[in-house]
Scaffold this motif. Structure first.
Motif, PDB file in Angstrom:
ATOM      1  N   GLU A  38      44.978  38.684  33.257  1.00  0.00           N
ATOM      2  CA  GLU A  38      46.021  39.700  33.136  1.00  0.00           C
ATOM      3  C   GLU A  38      47.116  39.512  34.184  1.00  0.00           C
ATOM      4  OE1 GLU A  38      46.173  41.740  30.559  1.00  0.00           O
ATOM      5  OE2 GLU A  38      44.269  40.930  29.836  1.00  0.00           O
ATOM      6  N   GLN A  39      46.720  39.207  35.414  1.00  0.00           N
ATOM      7  CA  GLN A  39      47.694  39.038  36.482  1.00  0.00           C
ATOM      8  C   GLN A  39      48.117  37.578  36.667  1.00  0.00           C
ATOM      9  OE1 GLN A  39      46.837  41.223  40.065  1.00  0.00           O
ATOM     10  NE2 GLN A  39      45.826  42.838  38.922  1.00  0.00           N
ATOM     11  N   LYS A  40      47.438  36.684  35.947  1.00  0.00           N
ATOM     12  CA  LYS A  40      47.790  35.256  35.929  1.00  0.00           C
ATOM     13  C   LYS A  40      47.717  34.596  37.307  1.00  0.00           C
ATOM     14  CE  LYS A  40      48.871  35.545  31.549  1.00  0.00           C
ATOM     15  NZ  LYS A  40      47.791  35.433  30.626  1.00  0.00           N
ATOM     16  N   LEU A  41      46.757  35.020  38.147  1.00  0.00           N
ATOM     17  CA  LEU A  41      46.591  34.393  39.449  1.00  0.00           C
ATOM     18  C   LEU A  41      45.851  33.071  39.297  1.00  0.00           C
ATOM     19  CD1 LEU A  41      45.536  37.340  41.796  1.00  0.00           C
ATOM     20  CD2 LEU A  41      47.812  36.416  41.398  1.00  0.00           C
ATOM     21  N   SER A  42      46.151  32.139  40.177  1.00  0.00           N
ATOM     22  CA  SER A  42      45.403  30.886  40.213  1.00  0.00           C
ATOM     23  C   SER A  42      43.986  31.179  40.688  1.00  0.00           C
ATOM     24  CB  SER A  42      46.070  29.906  41.178  1.00  0.00           C
ATOM     25  OG  SER A  42      45.940  30.383  42.516  1.00  0.00           O
ATOM     26  N   ILE A  43      43.102  30.202  40.544  1.00  0.00           N
ATOM     27  CA  ILE A  43      41.732  30.381  41.024  1.00  0.00           C
ATOM     28  C   ILE A  43      41.736  30.667  42.518  1.00  0.00           C
ATOM     29  CG2 ILE A  43      39.542  29.190  41.439  1.00  0.00           C
ATOM     30  CD1 ILE A  43      39.955  27.800  38.717  1.00  0.00           C
ATOM     31  N   GLU A  44      42.503  29.906  43.279  1.00  0.00           N
ATOM     32  CA  GLU A  44      42.548  30.103  44.734  1.00  0.00           C
ATOM     33  C   GLU A  44      43.089  31.482  45.099  1.00  0.00           C
ATOM     34  OE1 GLU A  44      41.131  28.272  47.107  1.00  0.00           O
ATOM     35  OE2 GLU A  44      40.379  27.127  45.403  1.00  0.00           O
ATOM     36  N   ASP A  45      44.145  31.925  44.420  1.00  0.00           N
ATOM     37  CA  ASP A  45      44.699  33.250  44.710  1.00  0.00           C
ATOM     38  C   ASP A  45      43.732  34.366  44.301  1.00  0.00           C
ATOM     39  OD1 ASP A  45      46.963  32.160  45.821  1.00  0.00           O
ATOM     40  OD2 ASP A  45      48.208  32.465  44.039  1.00  0.00           O
ATOM     41  N   ALA A  46      43.043  34.186  43.183  1.00  0.00           N
ATOM     42  CA  ALA A  46      42.063  35.187  42.750  1.00  0.00           C
ATOM     43  C   ALA A  46      40.901  35.260  43.740  1.00  0.00           C
ATOM     44  CB  ALA A  46      41.562  34.862  41.346  1.00  0.00           C
ATOM     45  N   LYS A  47      40.459  34.103  44.241  1.00  0.00           N
ATOM     46  CA  LYS A  47      39.407  34.093  45.264  1.00  0.00           C
ATOM     47  C   LYS A  47      39.868  34.827  46.518  1.00  0.00           C
ATOM     48  CE  LYS A  47      37.189  29.654  44.251  1.00  0.00           C
ATOM     49  NZ  LYS A  47      36.956  28.302  44.803  1.00  0.00           N
ATOM     50  N   ALA A  48      41.076  34.531  46.960  1.00  0.00           N
ATOM     51  CA  ALA A  48      41.611  35.162  48.169  1.00  0.00           C
ATOM     52  C   ALA A  48      41.717  36.674  47.988  1.00  0.00           C
ATOM     53  CB  ALA A  48      42.967  34.563  48.523  1.00  0.00           C
ATOM     54  N   CYS A  49      42.153  37.103  46.842  1.00  0.00           N
ATOM     55  CA  CYS A  49      42.282  38.530  46.557  1.00  0.00           C
ATOM     56  C   CYS A  49      40.911  39.204  46.564  1.00  0.00           C
ATOM     57  CB  CYS A  49      42.969  38.717  45.207  1.00  0.00           C
ATOM     58  SG  CYS A  49      43.245  40.430  44.761  1.00  0.00           S
ATOM     59  N   THR A  50      39.928  38.571  45.950  1.00  0.00           N
ATOM     60  CA  THR A  50      38.577  39.117  45.892  1.00  0.00           C
ATOM     61  C   THR A  50      37.980  39.236  47.287  1.00  0.00           C
ATOM     62  OG1 THR A  50      38.257  38.212  43.684  1.00  0.00           O
ATOM     63  CG2 THR A  50      36.275  38.780  44.904  1.00  0.00           C
ATOM     64  N   VAL A  51      38.103  38.181  48.071  1.00  0.00           N
ATOM     65  CA  VAL A  51      37.571  38.195  49.433  1.00  0.00           C
ATOM     66  C   VAL A  51      38.269  39.266  50.270  1.00  0.00           C
ATOM     67  CG1 VAL A  51      37.419  36.854  51.579  1.00  0.00           C
ATOM     68  CG2 VAL A  51      36.776  35.818  49.406  1.00  0.00           C
ATOM     69  N   ALA A  52      39.581  39.350  50.153  1.00  0.00           N
ATOM     70  CA  ALA A  52      40.329  40.356  50.927  1.00  0.00           C
ATOM     71  C   ALA A  52      39.894  41.773  50.553  1.00  0.00           C
ATOM     72  CB  ALA A  52      41.824  40.184  50.691  1.00  0.00           C
ATOM     73  N   ALA A  53      39.720  42.028  49.282  1.00  0.00           N
ATOM     74  CA  ALA A  53      39.304  43.362  48.826  1.00  0.00           C
ATOM     75  C   ALA A  53      37.919  43.702  49.356  1.00  0.00           C
ATOM     76  CB  ALA A  53      39.327  43.432  47.306  1.00  0.00           C
ATOM     77  N   ILE A  54      36.988  42.770  49.275  1.00  0.00           N
ATOM     78  CA  ILE A  54      35.633  43.018  49.754  1.00  0.00           C
ATOM     79  C   ILE A  54      35.632  43.247  51.261  1.00  0.00           C
ATOM     80  CG2 ILE A  54      33.370  41.937  50.106  1.00  0.00           C
ATOM     81  CD1 ILE A  54      33.744  40.720  47.265  1.00  0.00           C
ATOM     82  N   LEU A  55      36.360  42.432  52.001  1.00  0.00           N
ATOM     83  CA  LEU A  55      36.415  42.604  53.463  1.00  0.00           C
ATOM     84  C   LEU A  55      37.003  43.964  53.828  1.00  0.00           C
ATOM     85  CD1 LEU A  55      37.441  39.047  54.658  1.00  0.00           C
ATOM     86  CD2 LEU A  55      35.193  40.147  54.832  1.00  0.00           C
ATOM     87  N   LYS A  56      38.058  44.372  53.160  1.00  0.00           N
ATOM     88  CA  LYS A  56      38.663  45.677  53.451  1.00  0.00           C
ATOM     89  C   LYS A  56      37.699  46.815  53.144  1.00  0.00           C
ATOM     90  CE  LYS A  56      42.705  44.611  54.987  1.00  0.00           C
ATOM     91  NZ  LYS A  56      43.052  44.850  56.372  1.00  0.00           N
ATOM     92  N   LEU A  57      36.974  46.713  52.055  1.00  0.00           N
ATOM     93  CA  LEU A  57      35.990  47.752  51.716  1.00  0.00           C
ATOM     94  C   LEU A  57      34.917  47.854  52.791  1.00  0.00           C
ATOM     95  CD1 LEU A  57      35.677  47.028  47.929  1.00  0.00           C
ATOM     96  CD2 LEU A  57      36.288  49.238  48.903  1.00  0.00           C
ATOM     97  N   LEU A  58      34.461  46.729  53.271  1.00  0.00           N
ATOM     98  CA  LEU A  58      33.409  46.745  54.290  1.00  0.00           C
ATOM     99  C   LEU A  58      33.934  47.161  55.646  1.00  0.00           C
ATOM    100  CD1 LEU A  58      31.379  43.588  53.254  1.00  0.00           C
ATOM    101  CD2 LEU A  58      30.773  45.992  52.891  1.00  0.00           C
ATOM    102  N   GLU A  59      35.179  46.808  55.960  1.00  0.00           N
ATOM    103  CA  GLU A  59      35.787  47.235  57.229  1.00  0.00           C
ATOM    104  C   GLU A  59      35.963  48.744  57.266  1.00  0.00           C
ATOM    105  OE1 GLU A  59      39.502  45.202  57.686  1.00  0.00           O
ATOM    106  OE2 GLU A  59      38.554  43.245  57.868  1.00  0.00           O
ATOM    107  N   ALA A  60      36.306  49.314  56.125  1.00  0.00           N
ATOM    108  CA  ALA A  60      36.565  50.755  56.065  1.00  0.00           C
ATOM    109  C   ALA A  60      35.272  51.580  56.077  1.00  0.00           C
ATOM    110  CB  ALA A  60      37.368  51.077  54.801  1.00  0.00           C
ATOM    111  N   ALA A  61      34.163  50.913  55.831  1.00  0.00           N
ATOM    112  CA  ALA A  61      32.873  51.640  55.729  1.00  0.00           C
ATOM    113  C   ALA A  61      32.368  52.107  57.059  1.00  0.00           C
ATOM    114  CB  ALA A  61      31.832  50.742  55.066  1.00  0.00           C
TER     115      ALA A  61
END
Length: 61
Positions: A38-61
């Motif tokens: 849907e957002q047409k991200l490359s594999i590398e960009d999608a990986k970076a986005c996923t990792v960033a989201a997970i890290l932010k969720l855990l940092e905020a916990a």
């Protein structure tokens, strides 16, 4: 998938339920599909986005 996530990210075990649910969502196929198709991200960009989201969720916990 939940057990795999907890093995890879032991921080999740002590995180609040909402953070654990967010990590599961961010690591889901549905999220990956949204980023890639849907957002047409490359594999590398999608990986970076996923990792960033997970890290932010855990940092905020």
């Amino acid at each position: 998938m939940r057990l795999w996530l907890w093995t890879c990210l032991p921080e999740c075990a002590s995180a609040p339920a909402a953070a654990r649910a967010g990590v599961e969502m961010a690591a889901s196929f549905a999220a990956w599909d949204q980023l890639r198709n849907e957002q047409k991200l490359s594999i590398e960009d999608a990986k970076a986005c996923t990792v960033a989201a997970i890290l932010k969720l855990l940092e905020a916990a």
